[in-house]
Enzyme design. Sequence first.
Site, PDB file in Angstrom:
ATOM      1  N   HIS A 169      -9.991  -5.273  -3.301  1.00  0.00           N
ATOM      2  CA  HIS A 169      -8.643  -5.499  -2.767  1.00  0.00           C
ATOM      3  C   HIS A 169      -8.769  -5.920  -1.315  1.00  0.00           C
ATOM      4  O   HIS A 169      -9.539  -5.347  -0.552  1.00  0.00           O
ATOM      5  CB  HIS A 169      -7.770  -4.250  -2.900  1.00  0.00           C
ATOM      6  CG  HIS A 169      -8.440  -2.987  -2.471  1.00  0.00           C
ATOM      7  ND1 HIS A 169      -9.335  -2.310  -3.267  1.00  0.00           N
ATOM      8  CD2 HIS A 169      -8.364  -2.289  -1.306  1.00  0.00           C
ATOM      9  CE1 HIS A 169      -9.779  -1.250  -2.620  1.00  0.00           C
ATOM     10  NE2 HIS A 169      -9.211  -1.209  -1.432  1.00  0.00           N
ATOM     11  N   LEU A 170      -7.993  -6.902  -0.970  1.00  0.00           N
ATOM     12  CA  LEU A 170      -7.936  -7.392   0.401  1.00  0.00           C
ATOM     13  C   LEU A 170      -6.748  -6.723   1.086  1.00  0.00           C
ATOM     14  O   LEU A 170      -5.603  -6.911   0.664  1.00  0.00           O
ATOM     15  CB  LEU A 170      -7.769  -8.913   0.397  1.00  0.00           C
ATOM     16  CG  LEU A 170      -7.746  -9.606   1.756  1.00  0.00           C
ATOM     17  CD1 LEU A 170      -9.034  -9.376   2.534  1.00  0.00           C
ATOM     18  CD2 LEU A 170      -7.503 -11.107   1.577  1.00  0.00           C
ATOM     19  N   HIS A 171      -7.042  -5.909   2.106  1.00  0.00           N
ATOM     20  CA  HIS A 171      -5.956  -5.311   2.886  1.00  0.00           C
ATOM     21  C   HIS A 171      -5.375  -6.378   3.804  1.00  0.00           C
ATOM     22  O   HIS A 171      -6.128  -7.107   4.482  1.00  0.00           O
ATOM     23  CB  HIS A 171      -6.473  -4.187   3.782  1.00  0.00           C
ATOM     24  CG  HIS A 171      -6.963  -2.963   3.071  1.00  0.00           C
ATOM     25  ND1 HIS A 171      -6.207  -1.823   2.945  1.00  0.00           N
ATOM     26  CD2 HIS A 171      -8.142  -2.691   2.468  1.00  0.00           C
ATOM     27  CE1 HIS A 171      -6.902  -0.898   2.306  1.00  0.00           C
ATOM     28  NE2 HIS A 171      -8.089  -1.399   1.995  1.00  0.00           N
ATOM     29  N   GLN A 177     -14.380   2.355   1.110  1.00  0.00           N
ATOM     30  CA  GLN A 177     -13.732   1.985  -0.151  1.00  0.00           C
ATOM     31  C   GLN A 177     -13.474   3.235  -0.996  1.00  0.00           C
ATOM     32  O   GLN A 177     -14.383   4.044  -1.215  1.00  0.00           O
ATOM     33  CB  GLN A 177     -14.611   0.993  -0.935  1.00  0.00           C
ATOM     34  CG  GLN A 177     -13.922   0.468  -2.185  1.00  0.00           C
ATOM     35  CD  GLN A 177     -14.729  -0.612  -2.910  1.00  0.00           C
ATOM     36  OE1 GLN A 177     -15.891  -0.884  -2.558  1.00  0.00           O
ATOM     37  NE2 GLN A 177     -14.124  -1.218  -3.921  1.00  0.00           N
ATOM     38  N   ASP A 192       0.852  -1.186   0.000  1.00  0.00           N
ATOM     39  CA  ASP A 192       0.000   0.000   0.000  1.00  0.00           C
ATOM     40  C   ASP A 192       0.895   1.246   0.000  1.00  0.00           C
ATOM     41  O   ASP A 192       1.903   1.298   0.696  1.00  0.00           O
ATOM     42  CB  ASP A 192      -0.921  -0.004   1.227  1.00  0.00           C
ATOM     43  CG  ASP A 192      -2.076   0.971   1.077  1.00  0.00           C
ATOM     44  OD1 ASP A 192      -3.224   0.509   0.973  1.00  0.00           O
ATOM     45  OD2 ASP A 192      -1.832   2.205   1.047  1.00  0.00           O
ATOM     46  N   ILE A 193       0.483   2.252  -0.783  1.00  0.00           N
ATOM     47  CA  ILE A 193       1.295   3.469  -0.925  1.00  0.00           C
ATOM     48  C   ILE A 193       1.237   4.338   0.338  1.00  0.00           C
ATOM     49  O   ILE A 193       2.135   5.160   0.565  1.00  0.00           O
ATOM     50  CB  ILE A 193       0.841   4.243  -2.195  1.00  0.00           C
ATOM     51  CG1 ILE A 193       1.944   5.115  -2.734  1.00  0.00           C
ATOM     52  CG2 ILE A 193      -0.446   5.003  -1.956  1.00  0.00           C
ATOM     53  CD1 ILE A 193       1.679   5.642  -4.138  1.00  0.00           C
ATOM     54  N   ASN A 229     -12.972  -3.448   2.190  1.00  0.00           N
ATOM     55  CA  ASN A 229     -13.899  -2.340   2.390  1.00  0.00           C
ATOM     56  C   ASN A 229     -14.861  -2.297   1.209  1.00  0.00           C
ATOM     57  O   ASN A 229     -14.453  -2.536   0.068  1.00  0.00           O
ATOM     58  CB  ASN A 229     -13.126  -1.017   2.471  1.00  0.00           C
ATOM     59  CG  ASN A 229     -12.217  -0.951   3.687  1.00  0.00           C
ATOM     60  OD1 ASN A 229     -12.558  -1.491   4.734  1.00  0.00           O
ATOM     61  ND2 ASN A 229     -11.074  -0.318   3.544  1.00  0.00           N
TER      62      ASN A 229
END
Length: 115
Positions: free
Chosen positions: A101-103, A95, A31-32, A88
């Site tokens: 996407h799965l965090h 979201q 993640d950025i 999310n």
Amino acid sequence: MSNDCLFCKIAAGEIPAKVVREDEFALAFEDIVPQAPLHVLVVPRRHIATLNDLGDADEALVGHLVAMARDIARAKGYEESGYRTVFNCNADGGQTVFHIHLHLLAGRSLAWPPG
Ligand code: AMP
Ligand code: ZN
């Protein structure tokens, strides 16, 4: 591939990302704006906007995303200390990128309930 989608572009290699793991079906990248020492997003290569857009035939794909997150957590040494995985969905879920996407978050004690 959705032309306007950030994560489709990352999956296609058109926008750079720090890729942690990838295979035919999915890609995991850092993640950025990391919210924990480990914060990775696991995404399907195929564009699916939200969890609401999953079909019954996508059950195996979602399981694959979860298994990839598990493998990364294990490989990074967080199996015992623990980690969190979360999808999310839409506005109240928080979201902001409309490609599921799965965090995967690990490396610190995470509060519950979430804010
Ligand atoms: P969500 O709010 O659940 O839709 O999560 C979107 C996540 O994507 C956020 O945690 C962002 O920090 C992350 N993000 C946005 N742009 C990028 C990017 N170019 N590379 C990696 N992660 C990103
Ligand atoms: Zn997409």
